[in-house]
Design a protein around this motif. Structure first.
Motif, PDB file in Angstrom:
ATOM      1  N   ALA A  51       0.835  -1.197   0.000  1.00  0.00           N
ATOM      2  CA  ALA A  51       0.000   0.000   0.000  1.00  0.00           C
ATOM      3  C   ALA A  51       0.869   1.246   0.000  1.00  0.00           C
ATOM      4  O   ALA A  51       1.892   1.307   0.677  1.00  0.00           O
ATOM      5  N   SER A  53       0.356   5.827  -0.757  1.00  0.00           N
ATOM      6  CA  SER A  53      -0.537   6.935  -1.118  1.00  0.00           C
ATOM      7  C   SER A  53      -0.122   7.551  -2.450  1.00  0.00           C
ATOM      8  O   SER A  53      -0.611   8.610  -2.832  1.00  0.00           O
ATOM      9  N   LYS A  91      -1.131  -0.807  -4.302  1.00  0.00           N
ATOM     10  CA  LYS A  91      -2.530  -0.392  -4.171  1.00  0.00           C
ATOM     11  C   LYS A  91      -2.539   1.008  -3.587  1.00  0.00           C
ATOM     12  O   LYS A  91      -1.968   1.238  -2.521  1.00  0.00           O
ATOM     13  N   ILE A  93      -3.775   4.071  -1.606  1.00  0.00           N
ATOM     14  CA  ILE A  93      -4.645   4.296  -0.449  1.00  0.00           C
ATOM     15  C   ILE A  93      -4.244   5.628   0.195  1.00  0.00           C
ATOM     16  O   ILE A  93      -3.045   5.914   0.286  1.00  0.00           O
ATOM     17  N   ASN A  97      -5.034   6.239   5.901  1.00  0.00           N
ATOM     18  CA  ASN A  97      -5.738   4.951   5.955  1.00  0.00           C
ATOM     19  C   ASN A  97      -4.833   3.752   5.679  1.00  0.00           C
ATOM     20  O   ASN A  97      -5.311   2.607   5.622  1.00  0.00           O
ATOM     21  N   GLU A 101      -6.098  -0.153   6.229  1.00  0.00           N
ATOM     22  CA  GLU A 101      -6.261  -1.121   5.143  1.00  0.00           C
ATOM     23  C   GLU A 101      -5.348  -2.329   5.323  1.00  0.00           C
ATOM     24  O   GLU A 101      -5.705  -3.450   4.969  1.00  0.00           O
ATOM     25  N   SER A 106      -6.395  -6.050   3.109  1.00  0.00           N
ATOM     26  CA  SER A 106      -6.507  -5.744   1.680  1.00  0.00           C
ATOM     27  C   SER A 106      -5.141  -5.609   1.017  1.00  0.00           C
ATOM     28  O   SER A 106      -5.049  -5.585  -0.216  1.00  0.00           O
TER      29      SER A 106
END
Length: 285
Positions: A51, A53, A91, A93, A97, A101, A106
């Motif tokens: 993950a 941003s 991913k 995000i 968060n 996550e 996820s």
């Protein structure tokens, strides 16, 4: 006769059941708690999902190549390669968060220039330290601000969920800035300074330097001289019970520090040896 036959069927069924369980046990990647080991699952899939941003230069999708890029991206891709994992996927995000996550299962890991902080350690297990760095103040090129003291009557922006926003809010409480406005992303933050919505912003020094070198439309500069106050240690985060994944990552990360790979990657993104953290100093605690 029927009763004896039924007993025989029950015994045979039990034997069959035990045999099946024993056979499965030889191939299972379940932990003692019944949860499948994340590292084993990742290796089976051949994909590690991380993950971010999408903030350059840490871990982002390059608009030109559509490739997962950045200092954190290159470190984790090399670690994955050494672990025999063929692919790393990102991913996107929102920063605030990322750990939420992660714990929602996820993603497998968070890699996004995240500082290791006590409150975050309550939510996730951090790997050994990857590198260290600090914040910068970004101002318009024609700004009269020449030091932090000049921010006293100005509006400062910060990105939600970052350590730098916390620093800005402390300054406001201490009367060192007039007001602090919160933005959801790095791009929104820089644009707000560029368009005059705020007087300056506090953000990651690496991000600021990279962004200004890449985007000529931004008429901005980094305040200098300035001594960072929120410098911190950066690492990846996994779920609390994913100790085997953290251990495997740490082993390969330490190898990369010893063979010079990490320092070469830091230098590739404009970071010198001051950002490097040795194996001994980077052990997770």
């Amino acid at each position: 006769m029927k009763r004896g036959y039924k007993k025989l069927l029950v015994i045979l069924a039990l034997i069959s059941s035990v045999s099946v369980m024993a056979g499965c046990g030889g191939k299972s990647t379940a932990t003692s708690g019944g949860k499948k080991d994340t590292l084993a699952t990742i290796k089976e899939k051949g994909v590690l999902t991380v993950a971010s941003s999408n903030d350059a230069p840490f871990a982002f999708i390059d608009a030109k190549t559509n490739e997962f890029s950045g200092i954190d991206a290159e470190i984790i891709k090399e670690i994955a390669k050494r672990l025999g994992i063929n692919k790393v996927e990102m991913k996107q995000i929102p920063f605030e968060n990322l750990l939420v996550e992660l714990n929602n299962n996820s993603v497998d890991m968070v890699t996004d220039g995240m500082y290791v902080k006590e409150e975050r350690k309550k939510l996730a297990l951090f790997t050994n330290i990857w590198y260290k760095e600090g914040e910068a103040i970004v101002i318009p090129k024609d700004s009269k601000v020449s030091s932090k003291a000049d921010l006293k009557n100005l509006v400062l922006g910060g990105q939600k969920g970052t350590a730098f926003l916390e620093t800005a809010q402390k300054w406001q409480q201490a009367g060192q800035v007039k007001e602090v406005k919160v933005f959801g992303s790095q791009s929104e933050l820089m644009l707000a300074v560029n368009t005059g919505k705020i007087d300056a912003c506090i953000t990651d020094g690496m991000v600021a330097g990279y962004t200004l070198s890449q985007d000529s439309s931004l008429s901005l500069k980094i305040l200098s001289p300035y001594e960072p106050e929120a410098s911190g240690m950066v690492a990846a985060a996994v779920r609390k019970d994913d100790t085997s994944l953290a251990d495997a990552v740490n082993e390969k990360l330490d190898e990369m520090k010893k063979d010079g790979t990490v320092l070469k990657l830091l230098e590739k993104y404009g970071m010198n040896k001051d950002y490097f953290v040795s194996v001994e100093d980077g052990q997770s605690k």
